[in-house]
Write a protein that holds these residues in place. Structure first.
Motif, PDB file in Angstrom:
ATOM      1  N   ILE A  12     -45.092  20.028 -51.825  1.00 52.80           N
ATOM      2  CA  ILE A  12     -44.502  18.842 -51.197  1.00 52.80           C
ATOM      3  C   ILE A  12     -44.898  17.608 -51.996  1.00 52.80           C
ATOM      4  CG2 ILE A  12     -44.293  17.536 -49.035  1.00 52.80           C
ATOM      5  CD1 ILE A  12     -43.436  20.499 -48.782  1.00 52.80           C
ATOM      6  N   GLY A  13     -43.897  16.803 -52.355  1.00 51.06           N
ATOM      7  CA  GLY A  13     -44.113  15.631 -53.198  1.00 51.06           C
ATOM      8  C   GLY A  13     -44.957  14.531 -52.584  1.00 51.06           C
ATOM      9  N   GLY A  14     -45.049  14.482 -51.277  1.00 54.47           N
ATOM     10  CA  GLY A  14     -45.895  13.489 -50.623  1.00 54.47           C
ATOM     11  C   GLY A  14     -45.233  12.134 -50.495  1.00 54.47           C
ATOM     12  N   GLY A  15     -45.678  11.393 -49.505  1.00 51.68           N
ATOM     13  CA  GLY A  15     -45.110  10.066 -49.278  1.00 51.68           C
ATOM     14  C   GLY A  15     -43.887  10.165 -48.395  1.00 51.68           C
ATOM     15  N   LEU A  16     -42.757   9.768 -48.929  1.00 49.58           N
ATOM     16  CA  LEU A  16     -41.538   9.711 -48.120  1.00 49.58           C
ATOM     17  C   LEU A  16     -40.569  10.858 -48.432  1.00 49.58           C
ATOM     18  CD1 LEU A  16     -40.888   5.856 -48.264  1.00 49.58           C
ATOM     19  CD2 LEU A  16     -41.900   7.179 -46.397  1.00 49.58           C
ATOM     20  N   GLU A  17     -41.097  12.090 -48.502  1.00 53.79           N
ATOM     21  CA  GLU A  17     -40.186  13.217 -48.715  1.00 53.79           C
ATOM     22  C   GLU A  17     -39.313  13.399 -47.473  1.00 53.79           C
ATOM     23  OE1 GLU A  17     -43.532  15.049 -46.505  1.00 53.79           O
ATOM     24  OE2 GLU A  17     -43.536  13.837 -48.307  1.00 53.79           O
ATOM     25  N   ASP A  18     -38.166  14.019 -47.664  1.00 51.99           N
ATOM     26  CA  ASP A  18     -37.228  14.232 -46.558  1.00 51.99           C
ATOM     27  C   ASP A  18     -37.800  15.293 -45.619  1.00 51.99           C
ATOM     28  OD1 ASP A  18     -35.015  15.043 -44.918  1.00 51.99           O
ATOM     29  OD2 ASP A  18     -33.662  14.141 -46.395  1.00 51.99           O
ATOM     30  N   LYS A  19     -38.091  14.892 -44.398  1.00 44.12           N
ATOM     31  CA  LYS A  19     -38.718  15.786 -43.419  1.00 44.12           C
ATOM     32  C   LYS A  19     -37.807  16.939 -43.008  1.00 44.12           C
ATOM     33  CE  LYS A  19     -42.415  13.271 -43.282  1.00 44.12           C
ATOM     34  NZ  LYS A  19     -43.226  13.375 -44.460  1.00 44.12           N
ATOM     35  N   ARG A  20     -36.494  16.828 -43.282  1.00 44.22           N
ATOM     36  CA  ARG A  20     -35.611  17.962 -42.988  1.00 44.22           C
ATOM     37  C   ARG A  20     -35.995  19.157 -43.857  1.00 44.22           C
ATOM     38  NH1 ARG A  20     -29.991  14.998 -43.739  1.00 44.22           N
ATOM     39  NH2 ARG A  20     -31.264  14.053 -45.347  1.00 44.22           N
ATOM     40  N   TRP A  21     -36.399  18.887 -45.106  1.00 44.36           N
ATOM     41  CA  TRP A  21     -36.856  19.985 -45.964  1.00 44.36           C
ATOM     42  C   TRP A  21     -38.125  20.607 -45.403  1.00 44.36           C
ATOM     43  CZ3 TRP A  21     -33.187  21.782 -48.513  1.00 44.36           C
ATOM     44  CH2 TRP A  21     -32.408  21.086 -49.438  1.00 44.36           C
ATOM     45  N   THR A  22     -39.111  19.780 -45.101  1.00 49.09           N
ATOM     46  CA  THR A  22     -40.397  20.327 -44.669  1.00 49.09           C
ATOM     47  C   THR A  22     -40.275  21.053 -43.330  1.00 49.09           C
ATOM     48  OG1 THR A  22     -41.021  18.138 -43.817  1.00 49.09           O
ATOM     49  CG2 THR A  22     -41.821  18.721 -46.008  1.00 49.09           C
ATOM     50  N   SER A  23     -39.456  20.547 -42.420  1.00 47.18           N
ATOM     51  CA  SER A  23     -39.245  21.244 -41.136  1.00 47.18           C
ATOM     52  C   SER A  23     -38.575  22.596 -41.350  1.00 47.18           C
ATOM     53  CB  SER A  23     -38.376  20.402 -40.199  1.00 47.18           C
ATOM     54  OG  SER A  23     -39.048  19.237 -39.833  1.00 47.18           O
ATOM     55  N   ALA A  24     -37.577  22.640 -42.222  1.00 40.82           N
ATOM     56  CA  ALA A  24     -36.875  23.896 -42.501  1.00 40.82           C
ATOM     57  C   ALA A  24     -37.817  24.892 -43.178  1.00 40.82           C
ATOM     58  CB  ALA A  24     -35.646  23.636 -43.361  1.00 40.82           C
ATOM     59  N   LEU A  25     -38.646  24.417 -44.091  1.00 44.22           N
ATOM     60  CA  LEU A  25     -39.618  25.301 -44.749  1.00 44.22           C
ATOM     61  C   LEU A  25     -40.610  25.860 -43.731  1.00 44.22           C
ATOM     62  CD1 LEU A  25     -40.165  23.268 -48.010  1.00 44.22           C
ATOM     63  CD2 LEU A  25     -39.379  25.644 -47.905  1.00 44.22           C
ATOM     64  N   ASP A  26     -41.072  25.015 -42.820  1.00 39.28           N
ATOM     65  CA  ASP A  26     -41.991  25.481 -41.773  1.00 39.28           C
ATOM     66  C   ASP A  26     -41.342  26.571 -40.929  1.00 39.28           C
ATOM     67  OD1 ASP A  26     -43.940  23.735 -42.632  1.00 39.28           O
ATOM     68  OD2 ASP A  26     -43.572  22.248 -41.061  1.00 39.28           O
ATOM     69  N   SER A  27     -40.052  26.417 -40.617  1.00 38.96           N
ATOM     70  CA  SER A  27     -39.370  27.416 -39.784  1.00 38.96           C
ATOM     71  C   SER A  27     -39.227  28.744 -40.533  1.00 38.96           C
ATOM     72  CB  SER A  27     -37.996  26.906 -39.330  1.00 38.96           C
ATOM     73  OG  SER A  27     -37.038  27.014 -40.360  1.00 38.96           O
ATOM     74  N   LEU A  28     -39.079  28.700 -41.856  1.00 40.12           N
ATOM     75  CA  LEU A  28     -38.977  29.936 -42.628  1.00 40.12           C
ATOM     76  C   LEU A  28     -40.328  30.641 -42.720  1.00 40.12           C
ATOM     77  CD1 LEU A  28     -36.627  28.961 -45.591  1.00 40.12           C
ATOM     78  CD2 LEU A  28     -36.057  30.235 -43.518  1.00 40.12           C
ATOM     79  N   ARG A  29     -41.374  29.868 -42.844  1.00 39.47           N
ATOM     80  CA  ARG A  29     -42.700  30.481 -42.972  1.00 39.47           C
ATOM     81  C   ARG A  29     -43.151  31.119 -41.668  1.00 39.47           C
ATOM     82  NH1 ARG A  29     -43.854  26.554 -46.971  1.00 39.47           N
ATOM     83  NH2 ARG A  29     -44.314  25.010 -45.407  1.00 39.47           N
ATOM     84  N   GLY A  30     -42.652  30.628 -40.560  1.00 38.84           N
ATOM     85  CA  GLY A  30     -43.035  31.205 -39.286  1.00 38.84           C
ATOM     86  C   GLY A  30     -42.134  32.361 -38.891  1.00 38.84           C
TER      87      GLY A  30
END
Length: 133
Positions: A12-30
């Motif tokens: 994750i690039g940090g700062g103001l990354e698009d939270k839609r990416w991080t939320s979708a990644l979290d859903s895949l990991r779970g």
């Protein structure tokens, strides 16, 4: 020795990354347990998604072969995500996962490590689609 057919990671690039990416990644990991269930596969495929942010952005675009660690029988595929999803982030990640598996299959055939599709990895990707949130 049985290996996990598919692993998903992210940087994750940090700062103001698009939270839609991080939320979708979290859903895949779970998602499905089979993601980490060992099986008889020619090599483990680890797909690393790079989410651009303020602190870090990948210096490449698209999908590329990362490294192959022979001692661990593990191939990494690197996926540089655009700054923002064009549509549903989860669907885009899954499409990129399918493309990553295809790229890994091509690499495996060229290196004579693979003589057919990465069936176990494709099954996991299909299961992830079936578990769409």
């Amino acid at each position: 020795m049985p290996l996990a057919p598919l692993s998903l990671k992210s940087i994750i690039g940090g700062g103001l990354e698009d939270k839609r990416w991080t939320s979708a990644l979290d859903s895949l990991r779970g998602a499905p347990e089979e993601l980490g269930r060992p099986s008889n596969v020619p090599f483990n495929l680890t797909v690393i998604y790079f989410v651009p942010g303020e602190t870090y952005s990948p210096k490449f675009s698209g999908i590329r072969i990362g490294t192959f660690l022979k001692d661990f029988q593990s191939l990494t595929i690197q996926v540089a995500l655009p700054r923002h999803p064009e549509r549903d982030a989860r669907a885009e990640l899954l499409d990129l996962l399918d493309e990553s598996i295809e790229k890994a299959e091509g690499w495996g055939k060229r290196k004579k490590l693979l003589f057919g599709p990465l069936e176990a990895a494709r099954r996991v990707a299909s299961d992830l689609r079936g578990n769409s949130a």
